[in-house]
Scaffold this motif. Structure first.
Motif, mmCIF file in Angstrom:
data_model
loop_
_atom_site.group_PDB
_atom_site.id
_atom_site.type_symbol
_atom_site.label_atom_id
_atom_site.label_comp_id
_atom_site.label_asym_id
_atom_site.label_seq_id
_atom_site.Cartn_x
_atom_site.Cartn_y
_atom_site.Cartn_z
ATOM 1 N N UNK A 290 -133.438 5.753 -39.576
ATOM 2 C CA UNK A 290 -133.091 4.707 -40.541
ATOM 3 C C UNK A 290 -132.822 5.252 -41.932
ATOM 4 N N UNK A 291 -133.295 6.467 -42.238
ATOM 5 C CA UNK A 291 -133.105 7.051 -43.560
ATOM 6 C C UNK A 291 -132.107 8.202 -43.535
ATOM 7 N N UNK A 292 -131.265 8.256 -42.501
ATOM 8 C CA UNK A 292 -130.175 9.216 -42.477
ATOM 9 C C UNK A 292 -130.523 10.599 -41.973
ATOM 10 N N UNK A 293 -131.745 10.797 -41.529
ATOM 11 C CA UNK A 293 -132.151 12.118 -41.055
ATOM 12 C C UNK A 293 -131.762 12.326 -39.596
ATOM 13 N N UNK A 294 -131.700 13.592 -39.199
ATOM 14 C CA UNK A 294 -131.469 13.942 -37.797
ATOM 15 C C UNK A 294 -132.818 14.260 -37.167
ATOM 16 N N UNK A 295 -133.257 13.485 -36.174
ATOM 17 C CA UNK A 295 -134.533 13.792 -35.520
ATOM 18 C C UNK A 295 -134.532 15.219 -34.988
ATOM 19 N N UNK A 296 -135.558 15.980 -35.317
ATOM 20 C CA UNK A 296 -135.538 17.410 -35.023
ATOM 21 C C UNK A 296 -135.572 17.701 -33.523
ATOM 22 N N UNK A 297 -136.259 16.879 -32.737
ATOM 23 C CA UNK A 297 -136.272 17.113 -31.285
ATOM 24 C C UNK A 297 -134.878 16.919 -30.704
ATOM 25 N N UNK A 298 -134.174 15.889 -31.160
ATOM 26 C CA UNK A 298 -132.806 15.663 -30.690
ATOM 27 C C UNK A 298 -131.887 16.787 -31.152
ATOM 28 N N UNK A 299 -132.115 17.274 -32.364
ATOM 29 C CA UNK A 299 -131.312 18.394 -32.858
ATOM 30 C C UNK A 299 -131.544 19.635 -32.016
ATOM 31 N N UNK A 300 -132.798 19.911 -31.688
ATOM 32 C CA UNK A 300 -133.092 21.093 -30.862
ATOM 33 C C UNK A 300 -132.374 21.016 -29.516
ATOM 34 N N UNK A 301 -132.342 19.829 -28.924
ATOM 35 C CA UNK A 301 -131.641 19.681 -27.644
ATOM 36 C C UNK A 301 -130.144 19.904 -27.830
ATOM 37 N N UNK A 302 -129.583 19.392 -28.914
ATOM 38 C CA UNK A 302 -128.153 19.565 -29.160
ATOM 39 C C UNK A 302 -127.809 21.029 -29.407
ATOM 40 N N UNK A 303 -128.705 21.754 -30.052
ATOM 41 C CA UNK A 303 -128.442 23.161 -30.354
ATOM 42 C C UNK A 303 -128.446 24.027 -29.098
ATOM 43 N N UNK A 304 -129.071 23.549 -28.034
ATOM 44 C CA UNK A 304 -129.065 24.319 -26.780
ATOM 45 C C UNK A 304 -127.660 24.491 -26.222
ATOM 46 N N UNK A 305 -126.734 23.582 -26.615
ATOM 47 C CA UNK A 305 -125.349 23.667 -26.137
ATOM 48 C C UNK A 305 -124.519 24.650 -26.948
ATOM 49 N N UNK A 306 -125.085 25.234 -27.992
ATOM 50 C CA UNK A 306 -124.387 26.244 -28.765
ATOM 51 C C UNK A 306 -123.294 25.728 -29.682
ATOM 52 N N UNK A 307 -123.539 24.663 -30.447
ATOM 53 C CA UNK A 307 -122.516 24.179 -31.372
ATOM 54 C C UNK A 307 -122.240 25.193 -32.472
ATOM 55 N N UNK A 308 -121.075 25.097 -33.079
ATOM 56 C CA UNK A 308 -120.714 25.997 -34.166
ATOM 57 C C UNK A 308 -121.148 25.471 -35.524
ATOM 58 N N UNK A 309 -121.441 24.164 -35.601
ATOM 59 C CA UNK A 309 -121.707 23.540 -36.897
ATOM 60 C C UNK A 309 -122.648 22.355 -36.730
ATOM 61 N N UNK A 310 -123.494 22.143 -37.725
ATOM 62 C CA UNK A 310 -124.310 20.935 -37.831
ATOM 63 C C UNK A 310 -123.977 20.278 -39.162
ATOM 64 N N UNK A 311 -123.697 18.983 -39.135
ATOM 65 C CA UNK A 311 -123.303 18.250 -40.340
ATOM 66 C C UNK A 311 -124.383 17.264 -40.761
ATOM 67 N N UNK A 312 -124.690 17.284 -42.032
ATOM 68 C CA UNK A 312 -125.593 16.318 -42.643
ATOM 69 C C UNK A 312 -124.821 15.489 -43.663
ATOM 70 N N UNK A 313 -125.396 14.376 -44.083
ATOM 71 C CA UNK A 313 -124.770 13.510 -45.081
ATOM 72 C C UNK A 313 -125.816 13.115 -46.116
ATOM 73 N N UNK A 314 -125.453 13.249 -47.412
ATOM 74 C CA UNK A 314 -126.419 12.974 -48.473
ATOM 75 C C UNK A 314 -125.690 12.597 -49.778
ATOM 76 N N UNK A 315 -125.877 11.332 -50.253
ATOM 77 C CA UNK A 315 -126.675 10.274 -49.673
ATOM 78 C C UNK A 315 -126.038 9.789 -48.375
ATOM 79 N N UNK A 316 -126.833 9.060 -47.581
ATOM 80 C CA UNK A 316 -126.313 8.614 -46.297
ATOM 81 C C UNK A 316 -125.862 7.167 -46.399
#
Length: 344
Positions: free
Chosen positions: A109-135
């Motif tokens: 709800x505050x624009x963050x990426x849940x770290x457990x979900x991020x860890x799972x996504x990183x297992x696929x070997x993405x080239x980039x992670x994008x954040x937004x601030x302010x969200x």
């Protein structure tokens, strides 16, 4: 009746100072790299974000797309949030033009990426992670330095770069009692807009290492972003950068005033304590959405919103405290004039 335009902080008019700066701007051909005002703007922008270099571009959409194209080859993945501007509001340019797959994980709800979900996504070997601030779609929330750092540490350990879509990064810095450079220190690239909270007519900037920005210049031209005597508009952006960062505190104060007033209206649900920056979101619990929006527009108050029942109002350079009070008075009259909703 004066229209009070709260649709976005992009609806501002150039100030007299901006107009003078534009009229007096020293210019050259920026595609050839010799526009002195653009160069000054890029140096100032890079310095404020603590990066080596910067590239002036027509829009935040182009700045984000350049960051994606710099980090990702065709067929590679970029991780984005489910409520991100890149996903919802940029025409899916990365997949359409760059062949970049957007791997979506849920924002909280505050624009963050849940770290457990991020860890799972990183297992696929993405080239980039994008954040937004302010969200934007997460209530204009300011994402903390600690969260950005946690995301960056995980992304870099997995071999992925990090980009911060910092369209309103100076709003975030103010809300977090920090500075913009600190909030993006762990990112490889970061962008921000001159045409949102800063109130300039047009333009954004992408910041990063000298090597990345050198690679971005020909990509900008491929995307149609090569501007010639761009110093005319860069002068307004430079004026905004030098004069409108500190005044963002006024927009935040007006947003809180607006949120507190809305919380006292029947049929409107909002938590004023959740309003951190200049974006105010509320839910319609009572009024029928179409009738409410039509009546509000007829009353001379313009708003936007991502869904029928979720309304957004943005405070900005063109909105005073008196405008907020008048908008609240008109909104109250609209709410009280509408019939009670049918039982559901």
């Amino acid at each position: 009746m004066r229209v009070i335009d709260l649709r976005s902080d992009t609806v501002t008019q150039p100030t007299s100072g901006m107009r003078r700066a534009m009229a007096e701007a020293r210019v050259g051909d920026d595609v050839l790299g010799d526009d002195p005002t653009v160069k000054e703007l890029e140096r100032a922008s890079a310095g404020l974000l603590g990066k080596e270099a910067a590239l002036y571009v027509p829009s935040g959409t182009m700045a984000n797309l350049l960051a994606l194209l710099l980090a990702c080859d065709r067929g590679e993945q970029a991780v984005v949030g489910s409520e991100s501007h890149i996903l919802h509001h940029e025409g899916l340019g990365a997949p359409a033009l760059g062949g970049v797959h957007l791997a979506v994980i849920p924002n909280d709800a505050r624009g963050r990426l849940p770290l457990e979900a991020l860890d799972r996504a990183l297992e696929a070997g993405p080239a980039l992670v994008c954040l937004e601030n302010t969200h934007n779609r997460c209530g204009g929330a300011a994402v903390s330095l600690s969260h950005t750092r946690e995301v960056a540490e995980r992304a870099h350990a997995a071999g992925a770069a990090v980009h911060v879509d910092g369209a309103r990064i100076f709003n975030a810095a103010l809300a977090r009692e920090s500075d913009a450079a600190s909030l993006v220190a762990d990112a490889d690239t970061a962008s921000f807009c001159f045409s949102k909270g800063l109130g300039a007519p047009v333009g954004s900037v992408l910041c990063g290492s000298s090597e990345l920005i050198a690679r971005a210049r020909p990509l900008r031209r491929q995307l149609g972003g090569g501007m010639r005597q761009a110093g005319v508009i860069a002068a307004a952006a430079l004026h905004a950068l030098e004069n409108h960062v500190e005044r963002l505190a006024e927009d935040h104060a007006h947003a809180r005033l607006l949120a507190e007033g809305l919380s006292r209206l029947p049929g409107i649900r909002i938590d004023p304590q959740a309003v951190e920056t200049n974006l105010v979101f509320f839910e319609l619990d009572g009024p029928e959405p179409r009738a409410f929006r039509e009546a509000l527009t007829a009353a001379g108050v313009l708003a936007s919103g991502p869904t029928a029942r979720r309304v957004r109002m943005a405070t900005h350079l063109g909105i005073s405290a008196a405008d907020v009070e008048e908008a609240l008075a008109r909104t109250r009259r609209v709410v009280e004039s509408l019939p009670e909703p049918a039982a559901r």
